[in-house]
Design a protein around this motif. Structure first.
Motif, PDB file in Angstrom:
ATOM      1  N   HIS A  71       3.694  20.464   0.262  1.00 42.44           N
ATOM      2  CA  HIS A  71       2.300  20.034   0.235  1.00 42.44           C
ATOM      3  C   HIS A  71       2.206  18.533   0.367  1.00 42.44           C
ATOM      4  CE1 HIS A  71      -0.703  23.226  -0.509  1.00 42.44           C
ATOM      5  NE2 HIS A  71       0.411  23.927  -0.581  1.00 42.44           N
ATOM      6  N   GLY A  72       1.478  18.091   1.364  1.00 44.27           N
ATOM      7  CA  GLY A  72       1.306  16.656   1.584  1.00 44.27           C
ATOM      8  C   GLY A  72      -0.056  16.203   1.130  1.00 44.27           C
ATOM      9  N   GLY A 107      -2.826  18.622   2.099  1.00 45.94           N
ATOM     10  CA  GLY A 107      -2.587  20.046   1.910  1.00 45.94           C
ATOM     11  C   GLY A 107      -1.230  20.445   2.463  1.00 45.94           C
ATOM     12  N   PRO A 108      -1.077  21.734   2.822  1.00 48.35           N
ATOM     13  CA  PRO A 108       0.235  22.204   3.269  1.00 48.35           C
ATOM     14  C   PRO A 108       0.687  21.472   4.529  1.00 48.35           C
ATOM     15  CG  PRO A 108      -1.440  23.931   3.531  1.00 48.35           C
ATOM     16  CD  PRO A 108      -2.090  22.794   2.812  1.00 48.35           C
ATOM     17  N   VAL A 109       1.976  21.184   4.603  1.00 53.40           N
ATOM     18  CA  VAL A 109       2.501  20.481   5.771  1.00 53.40           C
ATOM     19  C   VAL A 109       2.439  21.422   6.984  1.00 53.40           C
ATOM     20  CG1 VAL A 109       4.559  19.413   6.773  1.00 53.40           C
ATOM     21  CG2 VAL A 109       3.951  18.972   4.383  1.00 53.40           C
ATOM     22  N   TYR A 110       1.862  20.931   8.059  1.00 53.31           N
ATOM     23  CA  TYR A 110       1.624  21.736   9.255  1.00 53.31           C
ATOM     24  C   TYR A 110       2.941  22.249   9.843  1.00 53.31           C
ATOM     25  CZ  TYR A 110      -0.065  22.964  13.896  1.00 53.31           C
ATOM     26  OH  TYR A 110      -0.365  23.631  15.047  1.00 53.31           O
ATOM     27  N   PRO A 111       3.020  23.578  10.112  1.00 55.58           N
ATOM     28  CA  PRO A 111       4.282  24.153  10.593  1.00 55.58           C
ATOM     29  C   PRO A 111       4.612  23.830  12.055  1.00 55.58           C
ATOM     30  CG  PRO A 111       2.591  25.858  10.411  1.00 55.58           C
ATOM     31  CD  PRO A 111       1.994  24.607   9.841  1.00 55.58           C
ATOM     32  N   GLU A 114       7.195  15.831   4.050  1.00 57.02           N
ATOM     33  CA  GLU A 114       6.145  16.014   3.043  1.00 57.02           C
ATOM     34  C   GLU A 114       4.759  15.618   3.538  1.00 57.02           C
ATOM     35  OE1 GLU A 114       7.679  13.843  -0.324  1.00 57.02           O
ATOM     36  OE2 GLU A 114       9.625  14.796   0.068  1.00 57.02           O
ATOM     37  N   VAL A 115       4.699  14.948   4.673  1.00 59.93           N
ATOM     38  CA  VAL A 115       3.398  14.568   5.238  1.00 59.93           C
ATOM     39  C   VAL A 115       3.186  15.315   6.561  1.00 59.93           C
ATOM     40  CG1 VAL A 115       1.982  12.670   6.080  1.00 59.93           C
ATOM     41  CG2 VAL A 115       3.444  12.316   4.099  1.00 59.93           C
ATOM     42  N   GLY A 116       4.117  15.141   7.472  1.00 58.64           N
ATOM     43  CA  GLY A 116       4.094  15.924   8.718  1.00 58.64           C
ATOM     44  C   GLY A 116       3.017  15.514   9.708  1.00 58.64           C
ATOM     45  N   ASP A 117       2.657  16.449  10.576  1.00 59.09           N
ATOM     46  CA  ASP A 117       1.722  16.181  11.676  1.00 59.09           C
ATOM     47  C   ASP A 117       0.273  16.237  11.185  1.00 59.09           C
ATOM     48  OD1 ASP A 117       4.034  16.104  13.107  1.00 59.09           O
ATOM     49  OD2 ASP A 117       3.563  17.788  14.434  1.00 59.09           O
ATOM     50  N   VAL A 118      -0.194  15.146  10.632  1.00 58.44           N
ATOM     51  CA  VAL A 118      -1.543  15.115  10.050  1.00 58.44           C
ATOM     52  C   VAL A 118      -2.618  15.148  11.136  1.00 58.44           C
ATOM     53  CG1 VAL A 118      -0.979  13.955   7.888  1.00 58.44           C
ATOM     54  CG2 VAL A 118      -1.396  12.596   9.944  1.00 58.44           C
ATOM     55  N   ALA A 128      -2.632   7.176  -3.073  1.00 64.31           N
ATOM     56  CA  ALA A 128      -1.372   6.468  -2.806  1.00 64.31           C
ATOM     57  C   ALA A 128      -0.545   7.177  -1.733  1.00 64.31           C
ATOM     58  CB  ALA A 128      -0.572   6.304  -4.093  1.00 64.31           C
ATOM     59  N   GLU A 129      -0.576   8.499  -1.719  1.00 65.41           N
ATOM     60  CA  GLU A 129       0.200   9.225  -0.703  1.00 65.41           C
ATOM     61  C   GLU A 129      -0.373   9.020   0.690  1.00 65.41           C
ATOM     62  OE1 GLU A 129       0.186  13.320  -2.176  1.00 65.41           O
ATOM     63  OE2 GLU A 129       2.377  13.127  -2.182  1.00 65.41           O
ATOM     64  N   ALA A 130      -1.690   8.892   0.766  1.00 63.76           N
ATOM     65  CA  ALA A 130      -2.332   8.666   2.064  1.00 63.76           C
ATOM     66  C   ALA A 130      -1.893   7.326   2.644  1.00 63.76           C
ATOM     67  CB  ALA A 130      -3.850   8.708   1.915  1.00 63.76           C
ATOM     68  N   THR A 131      -1.490   6.414   1.778  1.00 62.55           N
ATOM     69  CA  THR A 131      -1.068   5.089   2.251  1.00 62.55           C
ATOM     70  C   THR A 131       0.102   5.201   3.227  1.00 62.55           C
ATOM     71  OG1 THR A 131      -1.949   4.032   0.293  1.00 62.55           O
ATOM     72  CG2 THR A 131      -0.234   2.823   1.464  1.00 62.55           C
ATOM     73  N   ALA A 132       0.981   6.179   3.020  1.00 61.62           N
ATOM     74  CA  ALA A 132       2.105   6.367   3.946  1.00 61.62           C
ATOM     75  C   ALA A 132       1.585   6.589   5.368  1.00 61.62           C
ATOM     76  CB  ALA A 132       2.954   7.555   3.502  1.00 61.62           C
TER      77      ALA A 132
END
Ligand code: GLU
Ligand code: ZN
Length: 289
Positions: free
Chosen positions: A117-118, A121-125, A184-188, A222-226
């Protein structure tokens, strides 16, 4: 020094917003800089003029001031479009036609294991991710995802570093590593359907356009900062310092007001609390003059 407070006019401002705005304004004041207000209304299905009016009213009541005109994200679509076209031309975006259901189904397939989960939400497959960059012009009303692996290849660094001033007194050099971004972040999503942009894209484009030097916001972002660091590298934008402050917990408000929107500033006002009382409630102390 330029700071900003960037609320979305989709509901009342809460104690957490007051805390954020007070810190951002105080940092700017202490450095003889500028505090800006930005209205983040890209989600036109939820933004309401009366919430925007209430934001101005609450912030003035708190004693805050900012230069006019206020930047409204709904007026900035051409700038977001330009940034998306730039990323598309670099071969870093692709169109995604998955429904939410498609994504949960793909993630629950037995071979997938536990889904990470990023921040979104869930990391895109990766169902729609093409092997080679798509040809043609950047599509208009489509869901566009960032090809994170390709983006990181282009940036070339194994870690993305930034300066954090909210975690402790002073500045801490902080980093996200490549693995975390990919796994953990993936293709947002950078463009949503019916919106033409996304929170991540708009915030990065506007922080640069407004020459923000210090981004003040809650630790929940903070996670969005990545993601924002990745976009700044790709779009060649300056990187601000980040100040992620502690979150204001629900119970601070519930002691005073026992209603649904227990933390809304407007409710505390109605119950007779003054601005200094709000500052006390959230534990805000201004820095020395
Ligand atoms: N508009 C976002 C919110 O209301 C904050 C954006 C930011 O500070 O980066 O939570
Ligand atoms: Zn897809």
């Amino acid at each position: 020094m330029r700071t900003r407070f960037a609320p979305s006019p989709t509901g009342p401002l809460h104690l957490g917003h007051a805390f954020s705005a007070l810190i951002a304004a105080d940092l700017a004041r202490a450095a003889r800089g500028t505090f800006l207000l930005r209205i983040e209304d890209i989600d036109q299905s939820r933004a309401r003029p009366e919430w925007e009016a209430q934001i101005y009213d609450d912030l003035h009541w708190l004693g805050l001031h900012w230069p006019q005109p206020v930047l409204r994200q709904s007026d900035r679509m051409p700038a977001y479009r330009a940034a998306l076209s730039e990323l598309w031309a670099l071969g870093l975006l692709y169109r995604c036609t998955c429904t939410r259901r498609d994504i949960t189904d793909a993630l629950s397939a037995p071979q997938e294991g536990a889904a990470a989960h990023g921040p979104d939400g869930p990391v895109y497959p990766g169902t729609c991710r093409p092997d080679t960059p798509p040809a043609g012009p950047c599509p208009d009303d489509a869901v566009l995802r960032l090809n994170m692996a390709r983006a990181l290849d282009r940036i070339g660094a194994s870690t993305l570093r930034f300066d954090e001033t909210g975690a402790a007194p002073g500045t801490i050099r902080t980093a996200f590593d490549r693995r975390a971004l990919q796994d953990e972040v993936g293709d947002v999503v950078l463009a949503r359907r019916g919106m033409g942009t996304s929170y991540h894209l708009s915030v990065v484009v506007d922080d640069a356009a407004q020459a923000i030097t210090h981004v003040v916001r809650g630790q929940d972002l903070a996670e969005a900062t990545a993601i924002h660091l990745v976009l700044q590298h790709l779009l060649d934008l300056p990187q601000p310092v980040y100040h992620h402050h502690r979150l204001i917990r629900d119970d601070a408000g519930k002691r005073l007001a026992k209603r649904d929107d227990a933390r809304a500033i407007a409710l505390f006002r109605a119950e007779g609390l003054d601005p200094a009382g709000i500052a006390r409630l959230v534990g805000f102390t201004p820095s020395a003059p």
